[in-house]
Motif scaffolding. Structure first.
Motif, PDB file in Angstrom:
ATOM      1  N   ALA A 101     -13.568  30.485  65.474  1.00  0.00           N
ATOM      2  CA  ALA A 101     -12.724  30.990  66.555  1.00  0.00           C
ATOM      3  C   ALA A 101     -12.125  32.321  66.131  1.00  0.00           C
ATOM      4  N   GLY A 102     -11.619  33.071  67.097  1.00  0.00           N
ATOM      5  CA  GLY A 102     -10.965  34.335  66.786  1.00  0.00           C
ATOM      6  C   GLY A 102     -11.790  35.524  67.216  1.00  0.00           C
ATOM      7  N   ALA A 103     -11.098  36.596  67.542  1.00  0.00           N
ATOM      8  CA  ALA A 103     -11.763  37.784  68.075  1.00  0.00           C
ATOM      9  C   ALA A 103     -12.682  38.436  67.052  1.00  0.00           C
ATOM     10  N   PHE A 104     -12.224  38.529  65.798  1.00  0.00           N
ATOM     11  CA  PHE A 104     -13.038  39.186  64.773  1.00  0.00           C
ATOM     12  C   PHE A 104     -14.349  38.445  64.572  1.00  0.00           C
ATOM     13  N   GLU A 109     -20.217  37.859  65.306  1.00  0.00           N
ATOM     14  CA  GLU A 109     -21.362  37.052  65.719  1.00  0.00           C
ATOM     15  C   GLU A 109     -22.213  37.798  66.743  1.00  0.00           C
ATOM     16  N   GLN A 110     -21.581  38.411  67.734  1.00  0.00           N
ATOM     17  CA  GLN A 110     -22.327  39.143  68.763  1.00  0.00           C
ATOM     18  C   GLN A 110     -23.099  40.312  68.165  1.00  0.00           C
ATOM     19  N   ARG A 111     -22.438  41.063  67.285  1.00  0.00           N
ATOM     20  CA  ARG A 111     -23.105  42.206  66.650  1.00  0.00           C
ATOM     21  C   ARG A 111     -24.275  41.746  65.796  1.00  0.00           C
ATOM     22  N   LEU A 112     -24.082  40.663  65.064  1.00  0.00           N
ATOM     23  CA  LEU A 112     -25.139  40.179  64.184  1.00  0.00           C
ATOM     24  C   LEU A 112     -26.333  39.692  64.992  1.00  0.00           C
ATOM     25  N   ARG A 113     -26.075  39.007  66.083  1.00  0.00           N
ATOM     26  CA  ARG A 113     -27.175  38.519  66.909  1.00  0.00           C
ATOM     27  C   ARG A 113     -28.008  39.688  67.441  1.00  0.00           C
ATOM     28  N   ARG A 114     -27.339  40.714  67.952  1.00  0.00           N
ATOM     29  CA  ARG A 114     -28.067  41.871  68.488  1.00  0.00           C
ATOM     30  C   ARG A 114     -28.872  42.576  67.402  1.00  0.00           C
ATOM     31  N   ALA A 115     -28.265  42.765  66.239  1.00  0.00           N
ATOM     32  CA  ALA A 115     -28.951  43.473  65.162  1.00  0.00           C
ATOM     33  C   ALA A 115     -30.163  42.699  64.667  1.00  0.00           C
ATOM     34  N   LEU A 116     -30.026  41.396  64.543  1.00  0.00           N
ATOM     35  CA  LEU A 116     -31.153  40.583  64.073  1.00  0.00           C
ATOM     36  C   LEU A 116     -32.272  40.539  65.100  1.00  0.00           C
ATOM     37  N   GLU A 117     -31.911  40.423  66.374  1.00  0.00           N
ATOM     38  CA  GLU A 117     -32.942  40.396  67.421  1.00  0.00           C
ATOM     39  C   GLU A 117     -33.723  41.698  67.453  1.00  0.00           C
ATOM     40  N   HIS A 272      -5.363  24.246  67.872  1.00  0.00           N
ATOM     41  CA  HIS A 272      -5.045  25.667  67.796  1.00  0.00           C
ATOM     42  C   HIS A 272      -6.299  26.530  67.879  1.00  0.00           C
ATOM     43  N   ARG A 273      -7.381  26.063  67.341  1.00  0.00           N
ATOM     44  CA  ARG A 273      -8.615  26.851  67.413  1.00  0.00           C
ATOM     45  C   ARG A 273      -9.165  26.918  68.830  1.00  0.00           C
ATOM     46  N   GLN A 274      -9.037  25.835  69.587  1.00  0.00           N
ATOM     47  CA  GLN A 274      -9.531  25.909  70.969  1.00  0.00           C
ATOM     48  C   GLN A 274      -8.613  26.771  71.824  1.00  0.00           C
ATOM     49  N   VAL A 275      -7.321  26.827  71.489  1.00  0.00           N
ATOM     50  CA  VAL A 275      -6.431  27.753  72.196  1.00  0.00           C
ATOM     51  C   VAL A 275      -6.817  29.190  71.880  1.00  0.00           C
ATOM     52  N   LEU A 276      -7.012  29.479  70.588  1.00  0.00           N
ATOM     53  CA  LEU A 276      -7.322  30.849  70.190  1.00  0.00           C
ATOM     54  C   LEU A 276      -8.691  31.281  70.704  1.00  0.00           C
ATOM     55  N   ARG A 279      -7.952  32.129  74.277  1.00  0.00           N
ATOM     56  CA  ARG A 279      -6.962  33.193  74.458  1.00  0.00           C
ATOM     57  C   ARG A 279      -6.849  33.973  73.148  1.00  0.00           C
ATOM     58  N   GLN A 280      -7.829  34.821  72.889  1.00  0.00           N
ATOM     59  CA  GLN A 280      -7.896  35.519  71.609  1.00  0.00           C
ATOM     60  C   GLN A 280      -6.721  36.461  71.396  1.00  0.00           C
TER      61      GLN A 280
END
Length: 457
Positions: A101-104, A109-117, A272-276, A279-280
């Protein structure tokens, strides 16, 4: 042969590690990698205590991998760039990663997925690695997350958990994959002198001992400040040297009200992780604003400094803050007291306190830390946002004979019994002999200021 890469983040263990077991997929060669990302430093999360504990964890993880024929590859740099480099060097076709969880973590994760693809490689993200129940697995009918713990816990308790996974017997790492030296805590500056040791072996030893002899009395004793009857497993959960799924399974097998109370604390962590995750911005902004105009200026700064150094004149608060400085850890009841005192009695912004905790806590965790601070400040998920913990009432309830205070506030070690909680009431000669400050604020004055600020009369 096809090769997999496993990226370790806050899951520094071999037992019950779904990404590692999936990457091995029988007998595939695998590259276990940890990236020391400067972005963590720039974000202010590279506190000395956590860096030292992390060094212990990485060394222990490397030792465990070497016992199985492998090793840990350590890199320094941007996580996405370094993982892609490792994948290219190993000619790997897939990368495995634990969901967080968390914005960082989400952006990474999004950046890594795009770069690997782009390179023709696949990213597999695994749930229920750093949590028992993944964020979003249970939701109310009218929202994407639960904002109140009790209904969340009811649903969380009904959720089936995945089975735990044994540590692999063998890990084969391809030759020629370069690695930096493992970090070490030796010579590190700014550490708490009583900082505990990290690593999976230490985590499993502590967990086994506590479940065997401590869990039974946890329900009755977890708020006993002097008794120190909590599990002290939070640093290991933060770094993932213990699996929350495995801990829930083991606690439930232990049975009894103590084990049930411990499982409830693990559920708070997932809550707390599902809240974050939903709501990042709650890591830095009020989850529910109370339109506070927090105190600022020289007077507030002086009060905050006294609070951080453990010299507010309220022994129970000062004891908790000094435990933090000495151990890099604080009893949960102490955390509540310290947070209430700063945000309600001193009326200082919760973000100031949250930052101080993150500077020292070895278990400093954005989801738990920020949202617990908001809960106590009344800007988070607490259904009683204006509750104030009276430090004297709390001291008499949770440290009745003053043993906790005398342990951490040596100036008061000679004051007997409950009198230690109100040193300003001692006789003139006794009070003069103590090198201990007067209270920074009278409790009625602090309460009146808070109520006025919140429009409570």
């Amino acid at each position: 042969m096809n090769v997999s890469v496993v990226v370790f983040t806050s899951d520094l263990r071999l037992h019950d590690h779904p990404p590692l077991r999936a990457a091995l997929d029988g007998s595939r060669p695998v590259v276990p990698v940890f990236v020391r990302d400067p972005a963590v430093d720039r974000a202010g999360f590279a506190a000395p205590n956590r860096l030292a504990f992390l060094a212990d964890c990485l060394r222990d993880l490397d030792t465990g991998l070497r016992e199985r024929g492998g090793r840990l590859v350590v890199r320094h740099g941007d996580t996405v760039e370094e993982v892609c480099k490792v994948a290219a060097e190993a000619d790997a076709d897939e990368v495995h990663l634990a969901a967080e969880a968390g914005a960082f973590a989400h952006r990474r994760e999004q950046r890594l997925r795009r770069a690997l693809e782009t390179d023709g490689r696949r990213l597999h993200v695994h749930d229920a690695v750093t949590t028992a129940v993944p964020p979003g697995a249970v939701t109310p009918a009218s929202s994407d997350h639960f904002a109140v713990f009790t209904p969340y816990f009811r649903r969380w308790s009904q959720q089936p958990l995945r089975d735990t996974l044994a540590a692999p017997r063998e890990v084969r790492v391809p030759d020629g994959i370069g690695s930096e030296e493992l970090p070490s805590r030796n010579g590190a500056a700014g550490l708490s002198p009583g900082l505990a040791a990290g690593g999976e072996n230490e985590a499993r030893r502590r967990a086994a001992a506590w479940l065997r002899s401590g869990a039974e009395s946890y329900e009755d004793r977890h708020d006993d400040l002097a008794g120190d009857a909590t599990s002290r497993l939070s640093p290991h959960l933060h770094f993932g040297t213990l699996s929350p799924v495995e801990l829930v399974h083991r606690a439930r097998r232990t049975e009894g009200p103590g084990a049930e109370a411990f499982v409830r604390q693990l559920a708070w962590r997932d809550f707390h992780r599902q809240v974050l995750a939903a709501r990042q911005d709650a890591a830095r902004s009020d989850y529910r604003t109370r339109h506070d105009r927090w105190r600022s200026g020289p007077s507030a700064e002086a009060d905050t400094e006294a609070w951080g150094e453990g010299r507010t004149g309220y022994p129970i608060v000062d004891a908790a803050m000094r435990q933090l400085l000495h151990e890099g850890w604080m009893h949960n009841r102490g955390r509540l007291l310290a947070a209430s005192f700063l945000t309600k009695t001193l009326y200082v912004d919760w973000r100031v306190g949250a930052r101080h905790f993150l500077d020292w806590l070895v278990d400093g965790d954005v989801a738990n830390n920020q949202l617990n601070w908001q809960w106590m400040a009344g800007t988070g998920t607490d259904t009683r946002p204006n509750r104030v913990l009276n430090p004297l009432a709390q001291a008499k309830r949770y440290d009745p004979d003053g043993a906790y205070v005398r342990r951490w506030v040596p100036e008061l070690a000679g004051v007997p019994g409950a009198a230690v909680h109100e040193p300003w009431k001692l006789s003139g000669a006794q009070r003069t002999a103590l090198s201990y400050p007067d209270p920074v604020v009278d409790l009625p004055e602090g309460l009146a200021r808070f109520k006025q600020a919140r429009g409570l009369g």
